[in-house]
Design a protein around this motif. Structure first.
Motif, PDB file in Angstrom:
ATOM      1  N   UNK A  41      -7.745   2.818   6.944  1.00  0.00           N
ATOM      2  CA  UNK A  41      -7.216   4.106   7.387  1.00  0.00           C
ATOM      3  C   UNK A  41      -8.292   4.895   8.139  1.00  0.00           C
ATOM      4  N   UNK A  42      -7.840   5.924   8.792  1.00  0.00           N
ATOM      5  CA  UNK A  42      -8.718   6.755   9.598  1.00  0.00           C
ATOM      6  C   UNK A  42      -9.308   7.885   8.769  1.00  0.00           C
ATOM      7  N   UNK A  65       0.845  -1.201   0.000  1.00  0.00           N
ATOM      8  CA  UNK A  65       0.000   0.000   0.000  1.00  0.00           C
ATOM      9  C   UNK A  65       0.877   1.246   0.000  1.00  0.00           C
ATOM     10  N   UNK A  66       0.599   2.177  -0.923  1.00  0.00           N
ATOM     11  CA  UNK A  66       1.286   3.478  -0.979  1.00  0.00           C
ATOM     12  C   UNK A  66       0.640   4.405   0.050  1.00  0.00           C
ATOM     13  N   UNK A  67       1.424   4.875   1.043  1.00  0.00           N
ATOM     14  CA  UNK A  67       0.859   5.692   2.122  1.00  0.00           C
ATOM     15  C   UNK A  67       0.567   7.124   1.679  1.00  0.00           C
ATOM     16  N   UNK A  68       1.069   7.539   0.537  1.00  0.00           N
ATOM     17  CA  UNK A  68       0.786   8.894   0.062  1.00  0.00           C
ATOM     18  C   UNK A  68      -0.639   8.991  -0.470  1.00  0.00           C
ATOM     19  N   UNK A  69      -1.044   8.014  -1.309  1.00  0.00           N
ATOM     20  CA  UNK A  69      -2.402   8.060  -1.877  1.00  0.00           C
ATOM     21  C   UNK A  69      -3.307   6.963  -1.325  1.00  0.00           C
ATOM     22  N   UNK A  70      -2.746   6.113  -0.446  1.00  0.00           N
ATOM     23  CA  UNK A  70      -3.482   5.044   0.229  1.00  0.00           C
ATOM     24  C   UNK A  70      -4.078   4.019  -0.753  1.00  0.00           C
ATOM     25  N   UNK A 107       6.715   8.946   7.943  1.00  0.00           N
ATOM     26  CA  UNK A 107       6.908   9.311   6.542  1.00  0.00           C
ATOM     27  C   UNK A 107       7.356   8.164   5.669  1.00  0.00           C
ATOM     28  N   UNK A 108       7.096   6.917   6.123  1.00  0.00           N
ATOM     29  CA  UNK A 108       7.419   5.739   5.299  1.00  0.00           C
ATOM     30  C   UNK A 108       6.585   5.792   4.019  1.00  0.00           C
ATOM     31  N   UNK A 109       7.148   5.277   2.903  1.00  0.00           N
ATOM     32  CA  UNK A 109       6.481   5.398   1.608  1.00  0.00           C
ATOM     33  C   UNK A 109       5.418   4.312   1.377  1.00  0.00           C
TER      34      UNK A 109
END
Length: 782
Positions: free
Chosen positions: A781-782, A549-554, A750-752
């Motif tokens: 996610x929240x 999962x990309x944490x920037x765009x979820x 800030x992990x990717x």
């Protein structure tokens, strides 16, 4: 539905007795007629209107009896029936009357008109006649004469019907007996032709035995055509004297009276000689067969795809024995024997493929293992021992690289031939692997074993000359003894492998005997290695996919392809159990192409709807250290038409210390591949190597994530790793996310990208596709 009653021989005898009683009745006093009485009876048709009464009785009977209603008698038929009835008054005492009566009874029986109907007919006619005679003034003696006449006529009818029924009954019994014999023969032959351990000789001999035993034939034999000869392959009785007089050369038939029969047989048709004494064509052999009382012959072809390959020869003592149904039976048996022969030959070809090494022509490991059981049995009976040798050519892959694979194959052939000549029947030799051989030999004392080992090593030391190549092999030898090293010979065979492992740890080209202190774990590893090899052959390895999962765009950014073993009995086997075996044995080189092929097939399914999704594949150390690996990977990508950007290569950080591996990593980066350093923090990497590798992602191992955010030391360590990666401008992926709290902590750093059980366990291909289609960030996610 009830079963039909079985007619026994006793039943038939009882019926015969009943018939004799019935026939005896006609010779009694009641059926003795004087000449005057016979003369009076002959005048009856002249003084009475019999024809008128005949048709009146017929109309009366047919109106009340279904038996005659269904019998569509025409006027002509009725006229003939009346003529017979009328003549009976004159001819009943004449011998010519009986054949006529049987013909009439037969016609009635064929049409389902039984005696009870005819007796009713006669009874009505008798009433008419007696009434008329009484009215004409004839006394009781004449009336009694008429009754006696009709009783005699009825008895004759019963006799005729009885004889016909009895004749039909015996024909039916004969047909049933014949059919039961046919069924018995077919059943026994069918039981015969498919046992797995049957030989061609046993098939032919047993088939002939069944034909004589259950078929009642005098002699049966089977011959196959080989080099224009008919070779006897099986017979029963096996010592029948006529077998010595059989013609063997096909030329004996050609140019003789039997040539027509020979050509008919060779074209696939049966040959029937139903009377050896009367058959003109067979007279040239009649004198040879006549003394043995064999009077009829049937020959049916044995067929293969290419045509007639032999024949089944059957003889009977009776002349004219082979009727059409018997011939059809033998043709069916001939087809069954042909099928059985085809099955045996297919089995032999399959065994040749399964149990013989294609390259060297010697037995393979399957055959070796099967032979061990037989050798162990013999050794126990003879109270001898067996020495099991495992031979492995050391660094044979390097020899192949130096002289080429074709020359390498020639060396293997020469080695197999050399070992075979050395053994010369003193043992069993097999090729058990690409560069491995095994030998089993019996011995009675250690002096004999020592001599054998010394001679074997001398043979192996000699160089091999192949063309311009001169090669001297270094061969490791592991030895274990049965029963000294175990009661189970297969375990002893594995112990020879353990001894061979010891050779590789000590010196090249050495020899080692198994000793009890060898670690049991090594044996277990060898067992697992065998299972892994079979798993590769059976294609039991599959890929599971864990989403990232990309944490920037979820969103789902890709999947990591993870190798799994679907064991047929144990289910999914842990990769921690089999991956080390694959890597240590070098079998990973056989599996890795399959991994990329499965990953590429998965990517092809993603192309239309999810073109942005990547798949990451773990590359083994042995593969990444190979100079040829990049070229292979480029070729695979081209074959599957896969973009390099769709593939990510995961490598272990210990490879950063390997020059060739680093060279390949840089080559991949320069060619646009995504790269990731797997299990970061668990190996031997240093920042010096990391800063030289541009564009590589680092994956923080799950062992560092497991205790965050509760363990302060682990939190500090993970924060330091992320900070270091940021300083080197590297992307960070965190593995092992299993809870919402861990996700929140990692996101805050800030992990990717992340992956872990919190989102999904590794999934089979279709489940991974379903996850991708149904994925909703709000669930996680929240």
């Amino acid at each position: 539905m009830q079963e039909a009653p079985i007619i026994t021989n006793k039943d038939l005898e009882d019926i015969k007795k009943l018939g004799k009683i019935c026939f005896a009745c006609t010779s009694g006093e009641a059926f003795t007629f004087s000449p005057e009485e016979k003369e009076f009876l002959a005048k009856i048709p002249d003084i009475l209107p019999l024809k008128k009464w005949w048709f009146e009785v017929f109309d009366s009977i047919t109106s009340s009896n279904n038996k005659l209603v269904s019998f569509e008698l025409k006027n002509e038929t009725l006229e003939k029936a009346f003529n017979f009835f009328e003549s009976s008054f004159k001819e009943i005492f004449d011998p010519v009357f009986q054949p006529k009566l049987f013909l009439v009874a037969s016609k009635h029986l064929e049409n389902g008109i039984y005696p009870v109907v005819l007796m009713s007919f006669c009874e009505n006619l008798k009433v008419f006649i007696i009434k008329e005679l009484k009215e004409k003034g004839f006394n009781d003696s004449y009336l009694c004469l008429i009754s006696r006449f009709f009783s005699l006529l009825a008895t004759y009818f019963f006799q005729a019907f009885y004889s016909l029924l009895f004749e039909n009954l015996f024909k039916t019994v004969e047909q049933l007996t014949r059919k039961n014999r046919f069924l018995t023969l077919i059943r026994e032959i069918n039981f015969l032709i498919f046992p797995e351990n049957l030989s061609e000789k046993e098939l032919f001999e047993n088939a002939c035995h069944i034909l004589v035993r259950d078929g009642g034939y005098g002699l049966a034999w089977i011959g196959l055509i080989e080099n224009k000869k008919i070779e006897l392959k099986g017979a029963f009785p096996q010592n029948h004297p006529y077998l010595k007089l059989l013609p063997r050369q096909m030329e004996e038939f050609m140019g003789s009276d039997l040539e027509e029969y020979a050509r008919k047989f060779l074209s696939g048709h049966p040959v029937i000689i139903n009377d050896v004494c009367q058959d003109k064509a067979y007279q040239i052999r009649a004198d040879k067969i006549r003394p043995f009382g064999l009077n009829s012959i049937a020959i049916v072809p044995i067929l293969e795809k290419e045509g007639v390959i032999g024949g089944l020869f059957v003889y009977h003592t009776e002349a004219n024995y082979f009727r059409s149904d018997e011939i059809n039976l033998l043709l069916e048996i001939g087809r069954d024997i042909s099928l059985g022969l085809r099955h045996l030959r297919q089995r032999d070809r399959l065994e040749e493929a399964l149990f013989r090494d294609e390259l060297t022509g010697i037995p393979n490991e399957k055959a070796f293992i099967m032979e061990l059981a037989s050798l162990a049995s013999k050794a126990r009976k003879q109270k001898s021992s067996i020495a099991l040798f495992r031979l492995d050519i050391i660094d044979f892959s390097e020899i192949n690289h130096q002289v080429g694979y074709a020359t390498g194959d020639k060396i293997l052939k020469k080695l197999a031939s050399r070992l075979k000549n050395f053994l010369n029947g003193r043992g069993f030799l097999a090729r058990t692997g690409p560069d491995e051989f095994a030998i089993a030999t019996t011995f009675n004392d250690l002096a004999a074993l020592k001599s054998f080992v010394s001679s074997l090593r001398e043979v192996l030391r000699k160089p091999f000359f192949v063309g311009d190549s001169h090669v001297r092999l270094e061969i490791g030898i592991g030895v274990a003894l049965y029963p000294e090293h175990g009661e189970d010979i297969l375990d002893v065979y594995e112990k020879a492998s353990v001894a061979l492992k010891k050779v590789f740890r000590q010196e090249k080209g050495g020899l080692a005997f198994y000793s009890p202190e060898h670690s049991p774990q090594i044996l277990q590893k060898f067992h697992l290695l065998g299972e892994v090899e079979r798993a590769i052959e059976r294609k039991e390895f599959v890929l599971f996919y864990q989403p990232r999962i990309d944490l920037q765009n979820r969103k789902v950014s890709g999947f990591e392809a993870l190798l799994r073993w679907k064991h047929p009995e144990r289910g999914i086997v842990s990769p921690l159990e089999f991956i080390p075996v694959l890597e240590e044995s070098g079998l990973i080189l056989e599996v890795e192409p399959l991994i990329f092929q499965m990953a590429f097939a998965f990517l092809k399914k993603l192309e239309d709807n999810f073109p942005e999704i990547r798949v990451s594949v773990n590359v083994s150390a042995i593969q990444l250290k190979s100079e040829k690996f990049p070229q292979k990977l480029f070729q695979w990508l081209e074959e599957y038409v896969i973009s390099k950007q769709a593939l990510e290569l995961e490598i272990t950080e210990s490879l950063l210390l390997e020059p060739q591996a680093v060279k390949n990593i840089k080559l991949f980066y320069e060619n646009g591949f995504k790269l990731a350093l797997d299990d970061f923090g668990t190996g031997y990497s240093s920042f010096r190597y990391l800063k030289d590798l541009k564009g590589i992602d680092i994956k923080i191992d799950r062992s560092f994530i497991a205790k965050v955010p509760d363990d302060r030391d682990q939190v500090s360590l993970v924060m330091a790793m992320v900070s270091m990666a940021r300083g080197l401008n590297l992307r960070v992926i965190a593995e092992g996310i299993e809870s919402r709290e861990q996700l929140a902590f990692i996101t805050g750093l800030g992990v990717d990208e992340v992956q872990g059980f919190y989102f999904s366990r590794p999934l089979p291909e279709q489940n991974a596709l379903n996850f991708l289609q149904n994925y909703d960030p709000k669930e996680y996610f929240w």
